[in-house]
Design a protein around this motif. Structure first.
Motif, PDB file in Angstrom:
ATOM      1  N   ASP A 155       0.804  -0.837   0.954  1.00 41.58           N
ATOM      2  CA  ASP A 155       0.073  -0.167   0.293  1.00 41.58           C
ATOM      3  C   ASP A 155       0.908   1.519  -0.218  1.00 41.58           C
ATOM      4  O   ASP A 155       0.016   2.348   0.038  1.00 41.58           O
ATOM      5  CB  ASP A 155      -1.177  -0.271   1.731  1.00 41.58           C
ATOM      6  CG  ASP A 155      -1.826  -1.225   0.878  1.00 41.58           C
ATOM      7  OD1 ASP A 155      -3.063  -1.247  -0.053  1.00 41.58           O
ATOM      8  OD2 ASP A 155      -2.623  -1.663   2.634  1.00 41.58           O
ATOM      9  N   VAL A 156       1.953   1.344   0.432  1.00 41.87           N
ATOM     10  CA  VAL A 156       2.960   2.637  -0.300  1.00 41.87           C
ATOM     11  C   VAL A 156       3.741   1.964  -1.501  1.00 41.87           C
ATOM     12  O   VAL A 156       4.468   1.371  -1.316  1.00 41.87           O
ATOM     13  CB  VAL A 156       3.842   2.583   1.112  1.00 41.87           C
ATOM     14  CG1 VAL A 156       4.484   4.342   0.605  1.00 41.87           C
ATOM     15  CG2 VAL A 156       3.034   2.193   2.237  1.00 41.87           C
ATOM     16  N   PHE A 157       3.941   3.403  -2.457  1.00 43.00           N
ATOM     17  CA  PHE A 157       4.388   3.249  -3.501  1.00 43.00           C
ATOM     18  C   PHE A 157       5.360   4.437  -3.311  1.00 43.00           C
ATOM     19  O   PHE A 157       4.739   5.365  -3.823  1.00 43.00           O
ATOM     20  CB  PHE A 157       3.300   2.672  -5.171  1.00 43.00           C
ATOM     21  CG  PHE A 157       3.957   2.359  -5.749  1.00 43.00           C
ATOM     22  CD1 PHE A 157       4.854   1.145  -6.241  1.00 43.00           C
ATOM     23  CD2 PHE A 157       5.041   3.044  -6.793  1.00 43.00           C
ATOM     24  CE1 PHE A 157       5.848   0.754  -7.574  1.00 43.00           C
ATOM     25  CE2 PHE A 157       5.202   2.867  -7.980  1.00 43.00           C
ATOM     26  CZ  PHE A 157       5.860   2.016  -8.310  1.00 43.00           C
ATOM     27  N   LEU A 158       6.793   4.321  -3.968  1.00 38.11           N
ATOM     28  CA  LEU A 158       7.418   5.658  -4.378  1.00 38.11           C
ATOM     29  C   LEU A 158       7.445   5.739  -6.108  1.00 38.11           C
ATOM     30  O   LEU A 158       7.698   4.244  -5.983  1.00 38.11           O
ATOM     31  CB  LEU A 158       8.126   5.973  -3.519  1.00 38.11           C
ATOM     32  CG  LEU A 158       8.042   6.046  -2.188  1.00 38.11           C
ATOM     33  CD1 LEU A 158       9.782   6.356  -1.059  1.00 38.11           C
ATOM     34  CD2 LEU A 158       6.644   7.224  -1.473  1.00 38.11           C
ATOM     35  N   TYR A 159       7.849   6.691  -6.278  1.00 36.37           N
ATOM     36  CA  TYR A 159       8.326   6.532  -7.555  1.00 36.37           C
ATOM     37  C   TYR A 159       8.759   7.648  -8.054  1.00 36.37           C
ATOM     38  O   TYR A 159       8.529   9.101  -8.461  1.00 36.37           O
ATOM     39  CB  TYR A 159       6.073   6.698  -8.915  1.00 36.37           C
ATOM     40  CG  TYR A 159       7.376   6.828 -10.063  1.00 36.37           C
ATOM     41  CD1 TYR A 159       7.823   5.518 -11.102  1.00 36.37           C
ATOM     42  CD2 TYR A 159       6.700   7.638 -10.723  1.00 36.37           C
ATOM     43  CE1 TYR A 159       7.946   5.579 -12.413  1.00 36.37           C
ATOM     44  CE2 TYR A 159       6.636   7.047 -12.437  1.00 36.37           C
ATOM     45  CZ  TYR A 159       8.663   6.439 -12.832  1.00 36.37           C
ATOM     46  OH  TYR A 159       7.811   6.317 -13.955  1.00 36.37           O
ATOM     47  N   PRO A 160      10.384   8.097  -7.884  1.00 32.40           N
ATOM     48  CA  PRO A 160      11.416   8.977  -8.230  1.00 32.40           C
ATOM     49  C   PRO A 160      11.259   8.925  -9.343  1.00 32.40           C
ATOM     50  O   PRO A 160      11.501   8.247  -9.983  1.00 32.40           O
ATOM     51  CB  PRO A 160      12.184   8.942  -7.308  1.00 32.40           C
ATOM     52  CG  PRO A 160      12.527   7.644  -7.417  1.00 32.40           C
ATOM     53  CD  PRO A 160      11.133   7.526  -6.883  1.00 32.40           C
ATOM     54  N   ASN A 161      11.166  10.052 -10.556  1.00 36.93           N
ATOM     55  CA  ASN A 161      10.805   9.833 -12.141  1.00 36.93           C
ATOM     56  C   ASN A 161      11.387  11.073 -12.760  1.00 36.93           C
ATOM     57  O   ASN A 161      11.634  12.545 -12.120  1.00 36.93           O
ATOM     58  CB  ASN A 161      10.381  10.140 -12.372  1.00 36.93           C
ATOM     59  CG  ASN A 161       8.870  10.626 -12.734  1.00 36.93           C
ATOM     60  OD1 ASN A 161       8.565  11.834 -13.378  1.00 36.93           O
ATOM     61  ND2 ASN A 161       8.117  10.812 -11.352  1.00 36.93           N
ATOM     62  N   ILE A 162      11.998  11.136 -13.950  1.00 36.72           N
ATOM     63  CA  ILE A 162      12.676  12.134 -14.472  1.00 36.72           C
ATOM     64  C   ILE A 162      11.932  12.050 -15.797  1.00 36.72           C
ATOM     65  O   ILE A 162      11.047  11.446 -16.868  1.00 36.72           O
ATOM     66  CB  ILE A 162      13.995  12.585 -15.418  1.00 36.72           C
ATOM     67  CG1 ILE A 162      14.221  10.848 -15.955  1.00 36.72           C
ATOM     68  CG2 ILE A 162      14.716  12.423 -13.632  1.00 36.72           C
ATOM     69  CD1 ILE A 162      15.634  11.152 -16.382  1.00 36.72           C
ATOM     70  N   GLN A 163      11.375  13.918 -16.601  1.00 43.77           N
ATOM     71  CA  GLN A 163      10.293  13.413 -17.907  1.00 43.77           C
ATOM     72  C   GLN A 163      11.908  14.554 -18.420  1.00 43.77           C
ATOM     73  O   GLN A 163      12.470  15.580 -18.549  1.00 43.77           O
ATOM     74  CB  GLN A 163       8.847  14.232 -17.356  1.00 43.77           C
ATOM     75  CG  GLN A 163       8.607  13.158 -16.822  1.00 43.77           C
ATOM     76  CD  GLN A 163       8.807  14.434 -15.611  1.00 43.77           C
ATOM     77  OE1 GLN A 163       8.842  15.862 -14.933  1.00 43.77           O
ATOM     78  NE2 GLN A 163       8.223  13.799 -14.780  1.00 43.77           N
ATOM     79  N   ALA A 187      11.024  14.920 -10.742  1.00 44.35           N
ATOM     80  CA  ALA A 187       9.476  14.972 -10.224  1.00 44.35           C
ATOM     81  C   ALA A 187       9.252  13.463  -8.713  1.00 44.35           C
ATOM     82  O   ALA A 187      11.005  12.560  -9.483  1.00 44.35           O
ATOM     83  CB  ALA A 187       8.374  14.339 -11.047  1.00 44.35           C
ATOM     84  N   ILE A 188       8.642  13.106  -7.772  1.00 40.83           N
ATOM     85  CA  ILE A 188       9.258  12.383  -7.289  1.00 40.83           C
ATOM     86  C   ILE A 188       7.993  12.341  -6.438  1.00 40.83           C
ATOM     87  O   ILE A 188       6.510  13.577  -6.079  1.00 40.83           O
ATOM     88  CB  ILE A 188       9.722  12.458  -6.108  1.00 40.83           C
ATOM     89  CG1 ILE A 188       9.575  10.539  -5.247  1.00 40.83           C
ATOM     90  CG2 ILE A 188       9.153  13.301  -5.078  1.00 40.83           C
ATOM     91  CD1 ILE A 188      10.501  10.441  -4.381  1.00 40.83           C
ATOM     92  N   SER A 189       7.360  11.062  -6.728  1.00 41.17           N
ATOM     93  CA  SER A 189       5.247  10.498  -6.063  1.00 41.17           C
ATOM     94  C   SER A 189       5.444   9.585  -5.147  1.00 41.17           C
ATOM     95  O   SER A 189       6.067   8.804  -5.380  1.00 41.17           O
ATOM     96  CB  SER A 189       4.514  10.573  -7.458  1.00 41.17           C
ATOM     97  OG  SER A 189       4.550   9.407  -8.138  1.00 41.17           O
ATOM     98  N   ALA A 190       4.008   9.630  -4.418  1.00 40.98           N
ATOM     99  CA  ALA A 190       3.965   8.464  -3.630  1.00 40.98           C
ATOM    100  C   ALA A 190       2.580   8.382  -3.157  1.00 40.98           C
ATOM    101  O   ALA A 190       1.629   9.257  -3.245  1.00 40.98           O
ATOM    102  CB  ALA A 190       4.688   9.636  -1.823  1.00 40.98           C
TER     103      ALA A 190
END
Length: 319
Positions: free
Chosen positions: A289-297, A311-314
């Motif tokens: 139930d906990v997901f992190l997503y550091p990323n670039i565009q 960016a980073i989302s959770a």
């Protein structure tokens, strides 16, 4: 979980024989009932049978009847100037946010069925949370910064309906989300409300760890009359691919491939194609139930550090 309880019907026998028979029957029927409870406890929830993708699971929400659903997203600057408050508008979208920002959602989710849920949330929004000044010749950007910088706003309340399914061997997630827009960056441009529709398909490539799919997304805006230099509608196809490294990490890439935008100043049948962009990131499953997503565009046809955003989302689900 429902339990199946076997009813024993004893045939009348002499007292001594019946007592012995009853003792034997109880001993024999206790073990199967115990085994049945253990089997039911181990049975996987239907939602997790239908959706196996870690990010989609976390985005869809907890397996509990009631839960708290939270989402956080920090949109930073470019790799060339990560400390600068400006966020390059790499796709030239009219509804893009051009200052670094922290957005999020805090809501209560209710599972209507194993595969359907509804979430009532309010958003929060902060422009340039880590910056107290800006150096720019862009007057509009400077005004937006001066008016909104480091102000925390609880904004953009919405309802979200989510349906999970398995269609032709593909994982399917359908989302419908009407939103009342109240964040300062977009209300300054005249936006009042948005209506978001998303259909995501993902398919596993055997047991290789690879999966691929496509998302269709549409956003329809409602707006005030004082600013016509805004988006009316945005429609897009977003191919995606993932590779599962282990139970914790997976690599993910998404293409903003066929994304079309309709400006308020354009006729109904006229659309403008946005630049194709690509997002690459590392998915981190801390729990189900906990997901992190550091990323670039970035723009694949014009890869430059000053046109590559971070960016980073959770996704965080509680209960």
């Amino acid at each position: 979980m429902s339990k199946i309880i076997g009813l024993l019907v004893l045939i009348a026998l002499p007292t001594v024989v019946m007592a012995q028979a009853t003792k034997t029957e109880k001993k024999e029927t206790t073990t199967p009932a115990t085994q049945e409870v253990k089997v039911e406890q181990k049975k996987e929830d239907e939602a997790d049978q239908v959706i196996t993708n870690r990010r989609l699971r976390a985005d869809a929400g907890s397996l509990s009847k009631w839960s708290a659903a939270m989402y956080f997203n920090y949109q930073g600057g470019s790799l060339a100037n990560p400390t600068q408050p400006e966020r390059p508008n790499i796709t030239n979208g009219k509804d893009a946010l051009t200052l670094q920002n922290l957005t999020g959602e805090l809501g209560v989710r209710y599972r209507l069925t194993a595969l359907d849920s509804i979430t009532a949330s309010t958003g929060f929004f902060m422009t340039t949370p880590f910056h107290s000044s800006i150096d720019t010749d862009n007057a509009a950007l400077k005004k937006s910064f001066d008016d909104n910088s480091q102000e925390l706003n609880f904004a953009d309340p919405f309802l979200k309906y989510t349906h999970l399914d398995r269609i032709w061997g593909m994982q399917s997630v359908t989302t419908l989300k009407p939103t009342w827009i109240t964040n300062n960056q977009q209300t300054d441009l005249g936006y009042k409300a948005s209506y978001f529709l998303s259909q995501v398909f993902m398919k596993d490539w055997g047991t290789t760890g690879f999966s691929y799919g496509m998302a269709f997304q549409g956003i329809w805006y409602d707006f005030s009359e004082h600013n016509k230099n805004t988006s009316r509608n945005v429609l897009g196809l977003y191919p995606a691919a993932e590779y599962v490294i282990n139970d914790t990490f997976n690599l993910r890439t998404v293409f903003g491939w066929q994304v079309y935008e309709q400006y308020r100043t354009q006729e109904n049948g006229t659309w403008t194609k946005r630049k194709v962009y690509q997002s690459v990131g590392l998915g981190i499953s801390l729990t189900r139930d906990v997901f992190l997503y550091p990323n670039i565009q970035f723009i694949p046809s014009d890869i430059r550090l000053d046109r590559t955003n971070i960016a980073i989302s959770a996704n965080v689900n509680v209960f």
